[in-house]
Design a protein around this motif. Structure first.
Motif, PDB file in Angstrom:
ATOM      1  N   ASP A   1       0.828  -1.206   0.000  1.00 22.35           N
ATOM      2  CA  ASP A   1       0.000   0.000   0.000  1.00 22.35           C
ATOM      3  C   ASP A   1       0.861   1.254   0.000  1.00 22.35           C
ATOM      4  O   ASP A   1       1.977   1.272   0.487  1.00 22.35           O
TER       5      ASP A   1
ATOM      6  N   GLU B   1     -12.990   1.237   8.804  1.00 21.37           N
ATOM      7  CA  GLU B   1     -13.324  -0.192   8.763  1.00 21.37           C
ATOM      8  C   GLU B   1     -12.530  -0.920   7.683  1.00 21.37           C
ATOM      9  O   GLU B   1     -12.208  -2.097   7.836  1.00 21.37           O
ATOM     10  N   SER B   2     -12.188  -0.236   6.582  1.00 22.29           N
ATOM     11  CA  SER B   2     -11.416  -0.882   5.521  1.00 22.29           C
ATOM     12  C   SER B   2      -9.917  -0.898   5.829  1.00 22.29           C
ATOM     13  O   SER B   2      -9.143  -1.522   5.104  1.00 22.29           O
TER      14      SER B   2
ATOM     15  N   THR C   1     -16.234   4.397   6.982  1.00 24.56           N
ATOM     16  CA  THR C   1     -15.956   3.481   5.868  1.00 24.56           C
ATOM     17  C   THR C   1     -14.471   3.183   5.749  1.00 24.56           C
ATOM     18  O   THR C   1     -14.061   2.021   5.661  1.00 24.56           O
ATOM     19  N   ILE C   2     -13.636   4.225   5.763  1.00 25.72           N
ATOM     20  CA  ILE C   2     -12.209   3.985   5.545  1.00 25.72           C
ATOM     21  C   ILE C   2     -11.503   3.498   6.812  1.00 25.72           C
ATOM     22  O   ILE C   2     -10.442   2.902   6.721  1.00 25.72           O
TER      23      ILE C   2
ATOM     24  N   LEU D   1     -11.556   6.779  -3.299  1.00 26.15           N
ATOM     25  CA  LEU D   1     -11.795   7.295  -1.950  1.00 26.15           C
ATOM     26  C   LEU D   1     -12.078   8.792  -1.994  1.00 26.15           C
ATOM     27  O   LEU D   1     -12.985   9.277  -1.316  1.00 26.15           O
TER      28      LEU D   1
ATOM     29  N   ARG E   1      -7.509   3.482  -6.394  1.00 22.82           N
ATOM     30  CA  ARG E   1      -8.275   3.370  -5.153  1.00 22.82           C
ATOM     31  C   ARG E   1      -8.297   4.732  -4.438  1.00 22.82           C
ATOM     32  O   ARG E   1      -9.325   5.130  -3.889  1.00 22.82           O
TER      33      ARG E   1
ATOM     34  N   GLU F   1      -7.976   1.750   5.703  1.00 15.80           N
ATOM     35  CA  GLU F   1      -7.278   2.713   4.847  1.00 15.80           C
ATOM     36  C   GLU F   1      -7.073   4.075   5.514  1.00 15.80           C
ATOM     37  O   GLU F   1      -6.281   4.880   5.036  1.00 15.80           O
TER      38      GLU F   1
ATOM     39  N   CYS G   1      -3.644   3.016   0.786  1.00 18.26           N
ATOM     40  CA  CYS G   1      -4.440   2.120  -0.038  1.00 18.26           C
ATOM     41  C   CYS G   1      -3.584   1.546  -1.166  1.00 18.26           C
ATOM     42  O   CYS G   1      -2.417   1.893  -1.308  1.00 18.26           O
TER      43      CYS G   1
END
Length: 124
Positions: free
Chosen positions: A4, A42-43, A39-40, A99, A95, A45, A90
């Protein structure tokens, strides 16, 4: 092996456009940041985010021939100014662009995506 890369998702705000939005729409954009952050996070990122005060609260510092000067106000007069950023990690630029498109400001302001080439102080 996952390699990443860190990207800055820069939020540029145009006060004229922002001021033309209804109070409800401004509240939607602010609330959308909470959704985006969830969201990010939990991912995996999300690294950090910062919201900046307006240019009128800034100072410009220069050192020339060993002498420092500081002036109030923004560095340049521009319609848009840097209002904040998300630092994310990321897979690639595609990606990172995805985002940036999820940041609620992308609908009313402008987003810039830049790869980070060096960062320090992010640990703990």
């Amino acid at each position: 092996m996952r390699t990443d890369v860190k990207y800055l998702l820069l939020i540029y705000l145009n006060p004229e456009i922002w001021g033309s939005l209804t109070a409800e729409r401004q509240a939607e954009v602010r609330a959308g940041h909470q959704t985006f952050q969830k969201t990010i996070t939990e991912s995996g990122e999300m690294i950090s985010t910062v919201a900046l005060d307006g240019p009128s609260a800034s100072a410009v510092v220069r050192v020339r021939a060993g002498e420092m000067t500081a002036t109030d106000g923004p560095y340049v007069e521009a319609k848009e100014y840097l209002a904040g950023y998300y630092l994310v990690e990321c897979a690639d630029m595609n990606r990172a662009r995805e985002l940036a498109g999820l940041v609620p400001d992308a609908e009313v302001n402008a987003m810039e995506v830049r790869p980070v080439v060096f960062a320090a102080g992010l640990e703990g």
